[in-house]
Design a protein around this motif. Sequence first.
Motif, short mmCIF file in Angstrom:
data_model
loop_
_atom_site.label_atom_id
_atom_site.label_comp_id
_atom_site.label_asym_id
_atom_site.label_seq_id
_atom_site.Cartn_x
_atom_site.Cartn_y
_atom_site.Cartn_z
N LYS A 1 -10.67 -8.08 -7.36
CA LYS A 1 -11.68 -7.91 -5.89
C LYS A 1 -11.58 -9.30 -5.75
O LYS A 1 -11.36 -9.66 -4.34
N LYS A 2 -11.68 -10.44 -6.49
CA LYS A 2 -11.71 -11.65 -5.89
C LYS A 2 -10.34 -12.19 -5.39
O LYS A 2 -10.35 -12.97 -4.54
N ARG A 3 -9.43 -11.74 -6.14
CA ARG A 3 -7.98 -12.21 -5.51
C ARG A 3 -7.68 -11.59 -4.22
O ARG A 3 -7.20 -12.35 -3.29
N LYS A 4 -8.01 -10.04 -4.18
CA LYS A 4 -7.80 -9.71 -2.84
C LYS A 4 -8.82 -10.42 -1.54
O LYS A 4 -8.19 -10.73 -0.67
N ALA A 5 -9.83 -10.65 -2.16
CA ALA A 5 -10.66 -11.35 -0.99
C ALA A 5 -10.34 -12.64 -0.58
O ALA A 5 -10.05 -12.99 0.66
N GLU A 6 -9.70 -13.34 -1.56
CA GLU A 6 -9.07 -14.57 -1.13
C GLU A 6 -7.74 -14.46 -0.41
O GLU A 6 -7.46 -15.31 0.30
N GLU B 1 -7.31 -11.93 1.62
CA GLU B 1 -7.72 -11.63 2.86
C GLU B 1 -7.97 -12.63 3.75
O GLU B 1 -7.76 -12.99 4.91
N LEU B 2 -8.90 -13.59 3.06
CA LEU B 2 -9.26 -14.99 3.82
C LEU B 2 -8.02 -15.62 4.20
O LEU B 2 -8.22 -16.32 5.35
N GLU B 3 -7.14 -15.88 3.18
CA GLU B 3 -6.05 -16.63 3.65
C GLU B 3 -5.08 -16.04 4.78
O GLU B 3 -4.70 -16.90 5.64
N ASN B 4 -5.01 -14.59 4.66
CA ASN B 4 -4.24 -14.14 5.90
C ASN B 4 -4.88 -14.46 7.15
O ASN B 4 -4.50 -14.55 8.24
N TYR B 5 -6.22 -14.17 7.18
CA TYR B 5 -7.21 -14.53 8.35
C TYR B 5 -6.99 -16.08 8.82
O TYR B 5 -6.72 -16.06 10.14
N ARG B 6 -6.87 -16.92 7.84
CA ARG B 6 -6.95 -18.23 8.50
C ARG B 6 -5.52 -18.45 8.89
O ARG B 6 -5.23 -19.16 10.11
#
Length: 260
Positions: free
Chosen positions: A117-122, A124-129
Amino acid sequence: MSDDEEDYMSDAFLGKIQDVKPGVSMVRRVKEAMKREAQQKEKNITNRQKSYKEQEKESRETALQSSITNENKGFALLQKMGYKAGQGLGKQGAGRVDPIPLNIKTDRGGIGMEEVKKRKAEEELENYRQKVHAKQQNENKSLQDFRSRVRTEREERKIEGDLKRSQGACEQLDSQKGITVPREDWYWPKADADDEAEGFEEEDDDEEEDIVELTSFDKLQILTSYLRGIHFYCIWCGTTYNDEEDLCSNCPGDTAADHE
């Protein structure tokens, strides 16, 4: 009023009445009922049998708060090997002093689920950035393209204006020297009738060999060189100089940028 009847305004009549404020007895009864209810709840909580989870939690907290005693087999083995309470593990005593803390899982996910979950959240955050960065780059590029287009259009209009002024000055100066025919057709400004005739000639000569058409910038350069070399005239200075030496000495240059 007869003597047998009492005067209700007299002190004797008013003294018989009890002084009771309205609502006082009702409030007192409500408070007593609430107090009895709270006491009953506390009694129920005290007498209620604790669930298995509550008992497990209490026993775990009690065990964690108390230190390991000699009754623990692992601790007894460590003491036989020379370990003392409060000392760190290892030969140098620089290791862990306290036991490894417990991390109680409250969900039904696997052991590595939190890391996933932590890796997926990171990610998703990187893709958003990256999307935000790409959007900003596109906006900046669009703004730069717009500014470049506006600047190009403004420069083209300025070149067209300088070319028309040069053509008018060339016709006037050639006429003053007795030149009746321009060196090139586009050296002089064209009349409307000539433009229409040229349009008909272009339609009739479609099969002829194509000729490279000069741009307005090329025409302006050629025409300004002609005006400076033949008439010693600068369109940006608006002055006809005496000779080439006078032109070179007093004119800033042969382009519009030199006169800014």
